[in-house]
Design a protein around this motif. Structure first.
Motif, PDB file in Angstrom:
ATOM      1  N   PRO A   1     -17.621  40.793 -26.988  1.00  0.00           N
ATOM      2  CA  PRO A   1     -19.069  40.629 -27.190  1.00  0.00           C
ATOM      3  C   PRO A   1     -19.457  40.410 -28.653  1.00  0.00           C
ATOM      4  CG  PRO A   1     -18.626  42.496 -25.735  1.00  0.00           C
ATOM      5  CD  PRO A   1     -17.299  42.021 -26.234  1.00  0.00           C
TER       6      PRO A   1
ATOM      7  N   GLY B   1     -17.565  30.564 -24.030  1.00  0.00           N
ATOM      8  CA  GLY B   1     -18.230  30.999 -25.250  1.00  0.00           C
ATOM      9  C   GLY B   1     -19.066  29.947 -25.939  1.00  0.00           C
TER      10      GLY B   1
ATOM     11  N   LEU C   1     -18.993  36.787 -29.396  1.00  0.00           N
ATOM     12  CA  LEU C   1     -20.042  35.968 -28.783  1.00  0.00           C
ATOM     13  C   LEU C   1     -21.372  36.110 -29.533  1.00  0.00           C
ATOM     14  CD1 LEU C   1     -19.091  36.545 -25.050  1.00  0.00           C
ATOM     15  CD2 LEU C   1     -18.902  34.396 -26.309  1.00  0.00           C
ATOM     16  N   ASP C   2     -21.647  37.308 -30.033  1.00  0.00           N
ATOM     17  CA  ASP C   2     -22.858  37.496 -30.837  1.00  0.00           C
ATOM     18  C   ASP C   2     -22.803  36.644 -32.105  1.00  0.00           C
ATOM     19  OD1 ASP C   2     -23.937  39.216 -29.049  1.00  0.00           O
ATOM     20  OD2 ASP C   2     -23.469  41.054 -30.158  1.00  0.00           O
TER      21      ASP C   2
ATOM     22  N   GLU D   1     -24.568  32.543 -17.320  1.00  0.00           N
ATOM     23  CA  GLU D   1     -24.972  33.943 -17.524  1.00  0.00           C
ATOM     24  C   GLU D   1     -26.374  34.033 -18.122  1.00  0.00           C
ATOM     25  OE1 GLU D   1     -21.919  35.942 -19.804  1.00  0.00           O
ATOM     26  OE2 GLU D   1     -20.344  35.057 -18.569  1.00  0.00           O
ATOM     27  N   TRP D   2     -26.783  33.024 -18.889  1.00  0.00           N
ATOM     28  CA  TRP D   2     -28.131  33.029 -19.470  1.00  0.00           C
ATOM     29  C   TRP D   2     -29.199  33.080 -18.390  1.00  0.00           C
ATOM     30  CZ3 TRP D   2     -28.609  34.197 -24.377  1.00  0.00           C
ATOM     31  CH2 TRP D   2     -27.641  33.814 -25.309  1.00  0.00           C
TER      32      TRP D   2
ATOM     33  N   THR E   1     -16.077  38.103 -15.137  1.00  0.00           N
ATOM     34  CA  THR E   1     -16.997  37.141 -14.513  1.00  0.00           C
ATOM     35  C   THR E   1     -17.367  37.541 -13.086  1.00  0.00           C
ATOM     36  OG1 THR E   1     -15.268  35.793 -13.487  1.00  0.00           O
ATOM     37  CG2 THR E   1     -15.844  35.264 -15.772  1.00  0.00           C
TER      38      THR E   1
ATOM     39  N   SER F   1     -23.631  33.106 -31.309  1.00  0.00           N
ATOM     40  CA  SER F   1     -25.082  32.902 -31.190  1.00  0.00           C
ATOM     41  C   SER F   1     -25.762  32.873 -32.555  1.00  0.00           C
ATOM     42  CB  SER F   1     -25.712  34.011 -30.336  1.00  0.00           C
ATOM     43  OG  SER F   1     -25.425  33.771 -28.977  1.00  0.00           O
TER      44      SER F   1
ATOM     45  N   ARG G   1     -22.626  32.840 -24.614  1.00  0.00           N
ATOM     46  CA  ARG G   1     -22.209  33.769 -23.564  1.00  0.00           C
ATOM     47  C   ARG G   1     -20.851  33.272 -23.096  1.00  0.00           C
ATOM     48  NH1 ARG G   1     -27.134  36.452 -21.839  1.00  0.00           N
ATOM     49  NH2 ARG G   1     -25.946  37.641 -20.302  1.00  0.00           N
TER      50      ARG G   1
END
Ligand SMILES: *Cc1c(COP(=O)(O)O)cnc(C)c1O
Length: 393
Positions: free
Chosen positions: A293, A221, A296-297, A230-231, A85, A300, A225
């Motif tokens: 990652p 999460g 997290l994908d 972060e977006w 972060t 989404s 993200r």
């Protein structure tokens, strides 16, 4: 006669005996699909095997030592959070409320140490929720939470959500910080548009005010993200974390930049339990899984599926539902029927949801929810809406 449990909650008349993944079971054999996840706490569902292993392994070795000693599990988790972060440093707490307390103290201490002790004012937003301590209710400011608890802690200014001009006007030389949830949770699942968060960051940079983000509910999460801000491509100075970070074990954290935190030296703050070995053993495992990652994908992708199905649900029940809102797996259904009726009807279909302000029901499934479970949840909401519609006709 007052109940033996202080009756501050209105509780459903049932209890659960065990949980597995996205499912909760009762004594009488009912199985509920859990789209509340303990209000975004059980981020990896119930009884996740890796978390159970991390907890039980640590439980056999060492539960608690004071922060007067080195705690390697805490060091490891702090290093991971700093690595992943904006933050340079971390303080561990046991709840979101405690994270709020430290965030406020840190902002004020910062200005005091800069030779501006009068710079204490904190700008917060209508509809916010930051916890239940005296500082946190003063920060949120709503009559519902503050009535009867005065005198309230002074120093908070409240403005309307997303009102850039009001914010500009409220930011003065006495403003220590701006405190905001990137996605309001209790307030009805209201995401702050990315350009608003960027505008907020710019205003803070112009005036020097610190930006405190409350990511207790929308972080870890939940939005797809690791943290929701972060977006927008901007970072806070101080961030409050809790709920999902412990996956169900009580754990919270305050993350901060060196600039914001450097006045918090030895003796300025403390917590008996904060970041103890047991909590951090679990927290490390949660972090390893969620910060990946690829994980997290998947969040989404699942979020996209859920959202698409919910849009279809709203289209087919326009008398019951008005709108889908939110981001990632932090979604809300704004209802036309009373949200409490929708919640109860979903409950009858063995689906757990959570109410929020603005006549919204919240859908906060575990982040590792499966596609099949999403389909089942939407089918249950569909059946719930059909029952409500029939009752209206
Ligand atoms: C839940 C919540 C809090 C308070 O957390 P506790 O662990 O209940 O003290 C603070 N801020 C937000 C945004 C929350 O959702």
């Amino acid at each position: 006669m007052i109940p033996s449990i202080l009756p501050t909650y209105s509780r459903a008349p049932l209890s659960f005996t065990h949980g597995e993944g996205s499912w909760l079971s009762t004594e009488d054999g009912r199985r509920f699909l859990d789209f509340g996840a303990g209000i975004a706490v059980n981020a990896l569902g119930h009884a996740h095997p890796d978390l159970v292993a991390a907890l039980t392994e640590q439980a056999g070795k060492l539960w608690h030592v004071s922060n007067l000693y080195q705690i390697p599990q805490q060091q490891e988790l702090a290093d991971k959070l700093v690595e992943a972060t904006f933050a340079d440093t971390v303080f561990f707490t046991n709840s979101g409320t405690e994270s709020c307390e430290l965030a406020i103290k840190m902002a004020r201490k910062h200005w005091s140490a800069q030779g501006q002790p009068e710079r204490t004012q904190i700008i917060a937003f209508n509809g916010a929720f930051h916890g239940r301590s005296t500082a946190a209710i003063a920060a949120a400011g709503s009559e519902k939470m503050t009535a009867g608890f005065g005198p309230l802690m002074p120093g908070f200014t409240h403005i309307d959500w997303g009102d850039h001009d009001a914010l500009r006007a409220a930011l003065t030389k006495d403003t220590a910080a701006v405190l905001i949830e990137p996605v309001q949770g209790e307030g009805g699942i209201r995401p702050l548009p990315d350009q608003c968060l960027r505008g907020l960051r710019e205003l803070c940079d112009e005036t020097g005010a610190l930006l405190i983000l409350d990511e207790v509910q929308c972080g870890m999460g939940r939005t797809g993200r690791l943290f929701a801000h972060e977006w927008a491509g901007v970072a806070p100075d101080i961030m409050m974390v809790a709920k999902g970070i412990g996956g169900g074990f009580p754990l919270g954290a305050v993350l901060a930049t060196e600039h914001a935190a450097k006045a918090m030296g030895t003796g300025t703050h403390g917590s008996t339990y904060g970041g103890n070995p047991l909590a951090c053993a679990v927290g490390n495992k949660v972090m390893d899984i969620i910060a990946d990652p690829a994980f997290l994908d998947t969040v989404s992708a699942r979020a996209g599926l859920l959202r698409q199905r919910l849009e279809g649900l709203v289209a087919s029940h326009p008398d019951i539902f008005e709108q889908v809102r939110g981001i990632g797996l932090m979604l809300g259904l704004k209802c036309r029927a009373a949200n409490t009726d929708v919640l109860a009807a979903a409950f009858d279909q063995n689906l757990i949801t959570v109410p929020a302000a603005d006549n919204v029901i919240r859908l906060l499934p575990p982040l590792n929810i499966s596609e099949d479970e999403i389909a089942q949840a939407v089918a249950r909401l569909d059946a719930a809406a059909a029952t409500l519609q029939k009752a209206r006709a």
